[in-house]
Design an enzyme around this catalytic site. Structure first.
Site, PDB file in Angstrom:
ATOM      1  N   SER A   1      40.526  46.617  43.850  1.00 39.82           N
ATOM      2  CA  SER A   1      41.933  46.264  43.682  1.00 39.82           C
ATOM      3  C   SER A   1      42.821  47.098  44.622  1.00 39.82           C
ATOM      4  O   SER A   1      42.596  47.074  45.826  1.00 39.82           O
ATOM      5  CB  SER A   1      42.301  46.446  42.206  1.00 39.82           C
ATOM      6  OG  SER A   1      43.509  45.804  41.931  1.00 39.82           O
TER       7      SER A   1
ATOM      8  N   ASP B   1      41.818  35.020  39.972  1.00 42.93           N
ATOM      9  CA  ASP B   1      42.435  36.276  40.393  1.00 42.93           C
ATOM     10  C   ASP B   1      43.531  35.935  41.392  1.00 42.93           C
ATOM     11  O   ASP B   1      43.282  35.192  42.354  1.00 42.93           O
ATOM     12  CB  ASP B   1      41.348  37.149  41.053  1.00 42.93           C
ATOM     13  CG  ASP B   1      41.874  38.481  41.570  1.00 42.93           C
ATOM     14  OD1 ASP B   1      43.091  38.728  41.483  1.00 42.93           O
ATOM     15  OD2 ASP B   1      41.050  39.276  42.067  1.00 42.93           O
TER      16      ASP B   1
ATOM     17  N   HIS C   1      40.139  39.054  37.661  1.00 47.40           N
ATOM     18  CA  HIS C   1      40.391  40.342  38.304  1.00 47.40           C
ATOM     19  C   HIS C   1      40.097  41.524  37.363  1.00 47.40           C
ATOM     20  O   HIS C   1      40.391  41.471  36.178  1.00 47.40           O
ATOM     21  CB  HIS C   1      41.860  40.416  38.732  1.00 47.40           C
ATOM     22  CG  HIS C   1      42.175  41.614  39.562  1.00 47.40           C
ATOM     23  ND1 HIS C   1      41.933  41.661  40.916  1.00 47.40           N
ATOM     24  CD2 HIS C   1      42.671  42.829  39.237  1.00 47.40           C
ATOM     25  CE1 HIS C   1      42.294  42.833  41.389  1.00 47.40           C
ATOM     26  NE2 HIS C   1      42.731  43.576  40.390  1.00 47.40           N
TER      27      HIS C   1
END
Ligand SMILES: *[C@@H]1O[C@H](CO)[C@@H](O)[C@H](O)[C@H]1NC(C)=O
Ligand SMILES: *[C@@H]1O[C@H](CO)[C@@H](O)[C@H](O)[C@H]1NC(C)=O
Length: 402
Positions: A189, A342, A372
């Site tokens: 991320s 995501d 995600h």
């Protein structure tokens, strides 16, 4: 009594409202994902409410999750774990105990959390780093960089870059018996964002002679130019990372000026003068057909005040996808994970396209049945089978290629 009943009724209705948000049928462990979604969104609402009342900053409430999962540096039978400083930046170090090889590989790990949340000491990250050290026999350096909103760009990047430079030094690598030809940078991320930015920056840094062998980007954030890509539009309400939360992370990373959030939410934070940069994130040409579906590509523009005041918005260290083609040449072997549900899916796909075009070797594992942040869900009570599966594939790949 009546008022209590009324309260109970209201709470039930609210809960039902949360729970009935339908998730796609093919999401793995859907029931658990729904529960997670409800809990996480409730925390989001509490955070919003606390902020509205002026009690606490939104991110301060969200940080509760990070603190709740905090772990002490605890060694086990296979790995020695310590907290220390690398050039004044805190890191958590994982050193495998029984090392068969004279020289080990090294993995620099950068945790996620939108530059605002998370910690190397969080249980899911601690477990991941521990297993990385154990499975690969690698020295893992997990970086505890400073977070927004107290610190904005470039603090996060600088902290990470400081550690990377400190580690990529013959004397230091030698001290930890790490092979200079086998060092990777990895992150998930926002950590994937920092990892990608670091890998690019190293290519133009004359002070660093040691090259990374691998960059591993796990559902990375890679650009802030277009926050209405098909994946933002389709997955804005999926578990763990809503489009609103991602936008909030973006503006917190760049400034405390909340007007940027509003501009970003409507995707009108880039002025016409910067239109040329859209070629780097042109999903019309960079995404596979099946992801474009019937979305129409039409970049939107806004006032120029934001990029003037906050040039970070257009900085490649903030948005690695804004690097010119030439700057991508020479990047190390790249491993990318993307997830279907995501908002950041298309960032990953676009980077894969651009890297491949420039001759960078890329291995891309796309998961079409999850969302995600899934790798964080690796321990009780939120233990997802698919998290272990993705982690195992990632570590197997890393073991073979590092
Ligand atoms: C240590 O490694 C052994 C062999 O790989 C494994 O069976 C054991 O579970 C590991 N211990 C911990 C605490 O992870
Ligand atoms: C994006 O790519 C398409 C071709 O797929 C092209 O027609 C369009 O002009 C491009 N837009 C920008 C802003 O580069």
């Amino acid at each position: 009594m009546a008022s209590r009943l009324l309260c109970l009724g209201l709470v039930s209705v609210l809960l039902a409202y949360y729970i009935y948000t339908p998730l796609p049928d093919n999401i793995e462990e859907k029931w658990k994902a729904t529960l997670l979604d409800v809990t996480f969104r409730s925390l989001g609402h509490v955070s919003n409410f606390a902020e509205l009342l002026g009690i606490k900053h939104y991110m301060d409430v969200m940080m509760f999750l990070t603190y709740a999962e905090n772990t002490e540096p605890t060694s086990d039978e296979n790995v020695t774990v310590t907290d220390t400083l690398f050039n004044n930046v805190p890191v958590r170090l994982y050193i495998p105990k029984k090392s068969t090889e004279a020289l080990k590989s090294g993995v620099i790990y950068i945790h996620g959390g939108g530059w605002c949340l998370g910690s190397a000491a969080m249980k899911p990250y601690d477990l991941l780093s521990r297993r990385t050290a154990q499975k690969l026999g690698a020295v893992v350096v997990s970086i505890e960089y400073r977070l927004a909103p107290r610190f904005q760009f470039p603090t996060q990047f600088d902290d990470v870059y400081t550690v990377v430079k400190f580690f990529l030094d013959k004397t230091i690598l030698n001290k930890y018996s790490v092979d200079p030809d086998r060092v990777a940078v990895a992150g998930d991320s926002a950590g994937g964002n920092l990892a990608a930015a670091v890998a690019q920056q190293l290519l133009k840094d004359p002070e660093v002679n040691i090259k990374l062998k691998v960059q591993a980007l796990i559902y990375p954030v890679l650009q802030d130019l277009d926050l209405h890509t098909p994946s933002y539009q389709e997955n804005g309400k999926m578990p763990l990372l809503s489009s609103n939360l991602m936008v909030r992370f973006w503006c917190e990373y760049i400034t405390t000026d909340r007007r940027l959030c509003e501009a970003m939410l409507s995707n009108r934070h880039i002025p016409l003068e910067a239109a040329d940069l859209f070629k780097f994130v042109n999903w019309s040409s960079l995404l596979p057909e099946d992801l474009k579906k019937n979305h129409i590509y039409s970049p939107q523009f806004g006032h120029s005040e934001f990029v003037k005041k906050y040039p970070g918005i257009l900085d490649e260290r903030v948005s690695p996808l804004l690097a010119k083609d030439e700057q991508l040449k020479g990047l190390p072997l790249t491993y990318v994970i993307t997830c279907m549900y995501d908002v950041l899916r298309d960032d990953g796909f676009m980077y894969v396209s651009r890297l491949k075009k420039m001759g960078v070797q890329v291995v891309h594992h796309h998961y079409d049945n999850t969302f995600h942040g899934i790798l964080l869900l690796n321990n009780w009570p939120l233990d997802f089978q698919i998290a272990h599966h993705i982690e195992e594939r990632y570590l197997n790949w890393l073991k073979e290629n590092l």
